[in-house]
Design an enzyme around this catalytic site. Structure first.
Site, PDB file in Angstrom:
ATOM      1  N   GLU A  67       0.816  -1.209   0.000  1.00 28.87           N
ATOM      2  CA  GLU A  67       0.000   0.000   0.000  1.00 28.87           C
ATOM      3  C   GLU A  67       0.856   1.269   0.000  1.00 28.87           C
ATOM      4  OE1 GLU A  67      -3.112  -0.155   2.925  1.00 28.87           O
ATOM      5  OE2 GLU A  67      -4.264  -1.573   1.711  1.00 28.87           O
ATOM      6  N   GLU A 187      -5.700  -7.820  -0.728  1.00 27.06           N
ATOM      7  CA  GLU A 187      -6.516  -7.730   0.492  1.00 27.06           C
ATOM      8  C   GLU A 187      -7.942  -7.454   0.044  1.00 27.06           C
ATOM      9  OE1 GLU A 187      -5.367  -4.744   3.278  1.00 27.06           O
ATOM     10  OE2 GLU A 187      -3.245  -5.300   3.278  1.00 27.06           O
TER      11      GLU A 187
END
Length: 455
Positions: A67, A187
């Site tokens: 991320e 995710e």
């Protein structure tokens, strides 16, 4: 990611930005003047990792950074360029280390691991330059933000939630998979799903989301990885906390399952009993039968099917609610030609009641007799009808952040976070329950003091 603590700015709900980053991610947020130093640390880290694991099985996969986001850049365009440079260095460094790393699968994320088209296009530039057949793209996915955290009335799996899945997964397919680049949804889940905070996401609506994510990912050849910090799998005993949720997720990897407009039928505890209907979302299946425990219900006498409408007869509802004690009286199961059966709770309830309360802006506890019902959401408005409290663009407040039911204590807590953004004066709350019942409650805030009473 800590899903229990993540909070996103309302204006950017399409982007999911992790609150806690690994050391590499923290280093990557340095100012541009220190970018060379950051890159040197990054290369030193991956040199060590690549050397240590170059003889490891090909089942080991490396991802460049988790991320990514960068402080000190002028915006997403410059951040995309920084990530491009970082990903190039990562791939070339790992490949040079030799051994199994020469062909090991390497995973490259978009900026913020976002599913937005601009972020995917930027990553595609990196893939084009590398021209490496052993690379994988990754994004993360936490659904339509109002539904993912239960704000702005996002209590149900509706067309907004569905189209958000389809749009994101279509973009991933068209940008990468159609060009033979694999994609991992590295995710996925819902931001506020947490077994320790029950009720934020209603279970039936959650199951619909699970079923749809699995289906739309599978049909677009996307690989999914569930994010679980303990809310799904109880690791000490290696068992699923909600077996039905697991079964829905597992089934979605190979087939579709039918769902329905609800997994709850609310029946008033007093008064006459009538037939009750639900709309079936068949998802390509066909209805087969209806069961109560080991007993198969009888078509015609106990239920009817008309197109996609399932109707329980008055006689069946009367039998299922029994003595009409508040709460779940029976659970029935609709079975279909494929997939997981849809379980439906038959619930008796009385309209909830509330009492007066006195407290402070540190928290106000409203006595609430739920009487078999469950809270769906809460509205807050000033006397002029404008939204009160946090997220003042909507009257519907965020579940748990602004209000929290406690069914065992028969209370609803209004949090300090809620009062921190409430003006002095009267505020009208409207509590929405899953039975369809709505209750108005009037607050008066004066400085740090708060009083409340049924409206």
């Amino acid at each position: 990611m800590d899903g229990g603590q993540r909070r996103i700015d309302e204006g950017r709900y399409r982007q999911v930005v992790e609150a806690d980053h690994a050391q590499v991610g923290r280093d990557a947020q340095a100012q541009p003047t220190d970018r060379a130093g950051v890159m040197n640390r990054y290369k030193a880290l991956w040199n060590q990792l690549a050397t240590t694991f170059r003889s490891h099985s090909s089942r080991l996969v490396f991802e460049s950074i988790n991320e990514p986001q960068f402080a000190g850049t002028s915006g997403d365009a410059e951040s995309d360029q920084v990530l491009h440079e970082l990903n190039l260095e990562f791939v070339r460094l790992v490949r040079r280390s030799g051994g199994g790393n020469a062909t090991r699968l390497l995973v490259l994320p978009t900026l913020h691991t976002s599913g937005e088209q601009a972020r995917m296009d930027a990553l595609m530039t990196t893939f084009d330059e590398l021209d490496d057949p052993h690379l994988v793209a990754t994004i993360h996915f936490y659904g339509w933000w109002p539904f993912s955290v239960n704000i702005a009335g996002g209590t149900r799996y509706d067309s907004n939630v569905e189209q958000d899945i389809i749009g994101t997964f279509d973009r991933a397919y068209n940008t990468f998979v159609s060009r033979d680049i694999p994609v991992i949804i590295g995710e996925w889940a819902l931001l506020s799903y947490d077994y320790t905070r029950p009720g934020i996401i209603q279970r039936g609506e959650l199951l619909k989301f699970f079923e749809a994510v699995g289906h739309h990912a599978r049909t677009r050849k996307l690989t999914t990885m569930l994010w679980d910090a303990g809310s799904f799998l109880h690791r000490p005993e290696l068992r699923w906390r909600d077996q039905g949720s697991y079964e829905m997720m597992k089934a979605s990897l190979t087939t579709r399952s039918a769902t329905a407009s609800s997994d709850q039928i609310y029946v008033p505890r007093t008064g006459g009993i009538t037939s009750r209907s639900l709309t079936l979302n068949l998802n390509g299946t066909s209805f087969r039968s209806l069961w109560h425990g080991s007993t198969q219900l009888t078509s015609g006498a106990d239920y009817t099917i008309s197109g996609s409408t399932l109707t329980l007869t008055q006689a069946a509802v009367t039998r299922l609610v029994g003595n009409r004690a508040t709460g779940v009286n029976a659970t029935i199961e609709a079975r279909f030609s494929q997939g997981v059966p849809w379980r439906i709770s038959v619930i008796s309830y009385d309209p909830p009641t509330q009492a007066t309360a006195t407290g402070t802006t540190s928290g106000l506890t409203i006595p609430t007799q739920f009487r078999g019902d469950q809270l769906a959401t809460m509205e807050a408005k000033y006397a002029d009808g404008s939204p009160a409290g946090p997220a003042n663009w909507t009257p519907y407040k965020e579940f748990w952040s602004s209000f929290r039911p406690d069914y065992s204590a028969n209370t609803i807590l209004l949090t300090p976070e809620f009062f921190a953004e409430v003006n002095d004066g009267p505020v009208t709350l409207t509590f929405h329950f899953w039975s369809g019942t709505q209750i108005a409650y009037r607050l008066t805030k004066s400085g740090s003091s708060v009083t409340g009473s049924p409206a």
